[in-house]
Write an enzyme that holds these catalytic residues in place. Structure first.
Site, PDB file in Angstrom:
ATOM      1  N   ARG A  61      10.127  -1.841  11.584  1.00  0.00           N
ATOM      2  CA  ARG A  61       8.880  -1.555  12.308  1.00  0.00           C
ATOM      3  C   ARG A  61       8.725  -2.514  13.481  1.00  0.00           C
ATOM      4  O   ARG A  61       8.951  -3.706  13.317  1.00  0.00           O
ATOM      5  CB  ARG A  61       7.685  -1.697  11.352  1.00  0.00           C
ATOM      6  CG  ARG A  61       7.302  -0.383  10.697  1.00  0.00           C
ATOM      7  CD  ARG A  61       6.226  -0.558   9.686  1.00  0.00           C
ATOM      8  NE  ARG A  61       4.956  -1.038  10.254  1.00  0.00           N
ATOM      9  CZ  ARG A  61       3.784  -0.898   9.654  1.00  0.00           C
ATOM     10  NH1 ARG A  61       3.713  -0.289   8.495  1.00  0.00           N
ATOM     11  NH2 ARG A  61       2.700  -1.361  10.205  1.00  0.00           N
ATOM     12  N   ARG A  82      -2.435  -8.967  12.986  1.00  0.00           N
ATOM     13  CA  ARG A  82      -2.889  -7.975  11.998  1.00  0.00           C
ATOM     14  C   ARG A  82      -3.596  -8.675  10.832  1.00  0.00           C
ATOM     15  O   ARG A  82      -4.617  -8.193  10.337  1.00  0.00           O
ATOM     16  CB  ARG A  82      -1.697  -7.160  11.500  1.00  0.00           C
ATOM     17  CG  ARG A  82      -1.214  -6.159  12.552  1.00  0.00           C
ATOM     18  CD  ARG A  82       0.267  -5.851  12.403  1.00  0.00           C
ATOM     19  NE  ARG A  82       0.588  -5.071  11.241  1.00  0.00           N
ATOM     20  CZ  ARG A  82       1.796  -5.064  10.650  1.00  0.00           C
ATOM     21  NH1 ARG A  82       2.772  -5.802  11.132  1.00  0.00           N
ATOM     22  NH2 ARG A  82       2.006  -4.299   9.605  1.00  0.00           N
ATOM     23  N   LYS A 133       0.843  -1.216   0.000  1.00  0.00           N
ATOM     24  CA  LYS A 133       0.000   0.000   0.000  1.00  0.00           C
ATOM     25  C   LYS A 133       0.873   1.258   0.000  1.00  0.00           C
ATOM     26  O   LYS A 133       0.583   2.210  -0.701  1.00  0.00           O
ATOM     27  CB  LYS A 133      -0.925   0.033   1.231  1.00  0.00           C
ATOM     28  CG  LYS A 133      -1.968  -1.075   1.254  1.00  0.00           C
ATOM     29  CD  LYS A 133      -3.043  -0.809   2.306  1.00  0.00           C
ATOM     30  CE  LYS A 133      -2.522  -0.841   3.721  1.00  0.00           C
ATOM     31  NZ  LYS A 133      -2.190  -2.186   4.233  1.00  0.00           N
ATOM     32  N   ARG A 163     -10.695   0.030   9.208  1.00  0.00           N
ATOM     33  CA  ARG A 163     -10.210  -1.291   9.598  1.00  0.00           C
ATOM     34  C   ARG A 163     -11.366  -2.169  10.081  1.00  0.00           C
ATOM     35  O   ARG A 163     -11.210  -3.350  10.288  1.00  0.00           O
ATOM     36  CB  ARG A 163      -9.242  -1.172  10.776  1.00  0.00           C
ATOM     37  CG  ARG A 163      -7.879  -0.617  10.445  1.00  0.00           C
ATOM     38  CD  ARG A 163      -7.104  -1.601   9.605  1.00  0.00           C
ATOM     39  NE  ARG A 163      -5.722  -1.789   9.946  1.00  0.00           N
ATOM     40  CZ  ARG A 163      -4.724  -0.985   9.664  1.00  0.00           C
ATOM     41  NH1 ARG A 163      -4.938   0.162   9.061  1.00  0.00           N
ATOM     42  NH2 ARG A 163      -3.483  -1.298   9.973  1.00  0.00           N
ATOM     43  N   ARG A 174      11.178  -6.730   5.642  1.00  0.00           N
ATOM     44  CA  ARG A 174      11.335  -5.344   5.183  1.00  0.00           C
ATOM     45  C   ARG A 174      11.991  -4.426   6.214  1.00  0.00           C
ATOM     46  O   ARG A 174      11.900  -4.646   7.416  1.00  0.00           O
ATOM     47  CB  ARG A 174       9.990  -4.755   4.738  1.00  0.00           C
ATOM     48  CG  ARG A 174       9.035  -4.500   5.861  1.00  0.00           C
ATOM     49  CD  ARG A 174       7.727  -3.910   5.356  1.00  0.00           C
ATOM     50  NE  ARG A 174       6.712  -3.938   6.375  1.00  0.00           N
ATOM     51  CZ  ARG A 174       5.466  -3.544   6.202  1.00  0.00           C
ATOM     52  NH1 ARG A 174       5.066  -3.106   5.024  1.00  0.00           N
ATOM     53  NH2 ARG A 174       4.608  -3.599   7.195  1.00  0.00           N
TER      54      ARG A 174
HETATM   55  P1  ADP Z   1      -0.322  -2.032   8.083  1.00  0.00           P
HETATM   56  O1  ADP Z   1      -1.283  -1.734   6.984  1.00  0.00           O
HETATM   57  O2  ADP Z   1       1.022  -2.445   7.617  1.00  0.00           O
HETATM   58  O3  ADP Z   1      -0.880  -2.992   9.113  1.00  0.00           O
HETATM   59  P2  ADP Z   1      -0.582   0.719   9.225  1.00  0.00           P
HETATM   60  O4  ADP Z   1       0.611   1.598   9.145  1.00  0.00           O
HETATM   61  O5  ADP Z   1      -1.766   1.061   8.384  1.00  0.00           O
HETATM   62  O6  ADP Z   1      -0.019  -0.748   8.949  1.00  0.00           O
HETATM   63  O7  ADP Z   1      -1.095   0.641  10.745  1.00  0.00           O
HETATM   64  C1  ADP Z   1      -0.225   0.319  11.799  1.00  0.00           C
HETATM   65  C2  ADP Z   1      -1.004   0.089  13.078  1.00  0.00           C
HETATM   66  O8  ADP Z   1      -1.699   1.291  13.445  1.00  0.00           O
HETATM   67  C3  ADP Z   1      -2.097  -0.967  13.013  1.00  0.00           C
HETATM   68  O9  ADP Z   1      -1.587  -2.278  13.207  1.00  0.00           O
HETATM   69  C4  ADP Z   1      -2.997  -0.525  14.176  1.00  0.00           C
HETATM   70  O10 ADP Z   1      -2.426  -0.865  15.418  1.00  0.00           O
HETATM   71  C5  ADP Z   1      -2.957   0.989  14.046  1.00  0.00           C
HETATM   72  N1  ADP Z   1      -4.044   1.521  13.166  1.00  0.00           N
HETATM   73  C6  ADP Z   1      -3.852   2.157  11.981  1.00  0.00           C
HETATM   74  N2  ADP Z   1      -5.031   2.503  11.427  1.00  0.00           N
HETATM   75  C7  ADP Z   1      -5.990   2.067  12.281  1.00  0.00           C
HETATM   76  C8  ADP Z   1      -7.423   2.097  12.255  1.00  0.00           C
HETATM   77  N3  ADP Z   1      -8.085   2.649  11.232  1.00  0.00           N
HETATM   78  N4  ADP Z   1      -8.090   1.534  13.293  1.00  0.00           N
HETATM   79  C9  ADP Z   1      -7.440   0.966  14.331  1.00  0.00           C
HETATM   80  N5  ADP Z   1      -6.090   0.904  14.420  1.00  0.00           N
HETATM   81  C10 ADP Z   1      -5.358   1.436  13.403  1.00  0.00           C
END
Ligand code: ADP
Length: 228
Positions: free
Chosen positions: A188, A199, A43, A122, A160
């Site tokens: 990360r 996740r 993404k 999410r 990564r």
């Molecule tokens: P990825 O898509 O690689 O899982 P992101 O950078 O989008 O990672 O998100 C990292 C973390 O931030 C998620 O695992 C969660 O803990 C939190 N997070 C991000 N966006 C949301 C959301 N919309 N609702 C709840 N938690 C979120």
């Protein structure tokens, strides 16, 4: 053709379709786009290209939370985010909905140029929060869903690393970092086996509900295979 470019060009074709505006019946390009998919699906890479190509604002909830969590003096939200993110959990819906709506409402540049929202929704509740919005500036025009098999997601996420200065992502097999960057590479904290399993499980549990909500709300969902 290289995988990143192949997927990007397919996304451009889908976004070019645009939507008919109500007033004059003309077709306007999509300018409020949701980028959606499991972790480590590419993404971030596609977001960068879409933002460059269409001049829209990039809003990443993961980046917003990481900025809060890593601030010199983290806010209460930042502290909470740090703990939840490290174990691969999700922040509460009400907090995330408030955060995203506030950003979309207040950021004039985003309202003017359009936006690419990445990491939200999410959950089905988060999706519905956007769909029930009366303001047109908060409603997505289209959803870009990127997919990749779990095995590949794990291989990407567990390998990564990122250049701390530029944010560029590297991978030992698929995109090896140049030697001169070795000292500034970072990993990360949530790219661990356990956090990733969680996740992925959260994503699988919510994806059908989220897509159903968009389809019921008349927002087109386009799928892109980023496997090869
Ligand atoms: P990825 O898509 O690689 O899982 P992101 O950078 O989008 O990672 O998100 C990292 C973390 O931030 C998620 O695992 C969660 O803990 C939190 N997070 C991000 N966006 C949301 C959301 N919309 N609702 C709840 N938690 C979120």
């Amino acid at each position: 053709m290289h995988r990143v470019m192949r997927v990007f060009l397919a996304i451009c074709v889908a976004l070019a379709a645009g939507k008919e505006s109500e007033g004059d019946g003309e077709t306007k390009p999509y300018r409020q786009i949701l980028l959606f998919g499991p972790p480590a699906v590419g993404k971030g890479t596609q977001a960068k290209k879409i933002v460059e190509r269409y001049g829209v604002c990039h809003i990443s909830t993961g980046d917003m939370l990481r900025a809060e969590a890593n601030a010199a003096k983290p806010s209460p939200i930042g502290k909470r985010a740090k703990a939840v993110m490290a174990r691969g959990g999700l922040l509460p819906d009400d907090l995330m909905i408030r955060m995203v709506k506030k950003r979309l409402r207040k950021d004039k540049a985003c309202r003017k140029k359009g936006w690419l929202l990445d990491g939200f929704p999410r959950t089905r509740l988060q999706a519905e929060a956007l769909l029930t919005e009366r303001r047109a500036s908060l409603r997505p025009d289209a959803v870009v869903l990127i997919e990749r098999p779990d095995e590949l997601v794990k291989e990407f996420a567990l390998g990564r690393c990122t250049d701390a200065r530029t944010g560029q992502t590297y991978h030992p097999v698929y995109a090896p970092p140049p030697e001169e960057l070795y000292d500034q590479l970072v990993w990360r904290v949530d790219d661990t086996y356990e956090a990733l399993e969680r996740r992925l499980a959260d994503h699988k549990a919510s994806i059908d509900g989220i897509i159903a909500a968009f389809e019921a709300g008349g927002v087109p969902v386009r799928r892109f295979d980023n496997a090869r």
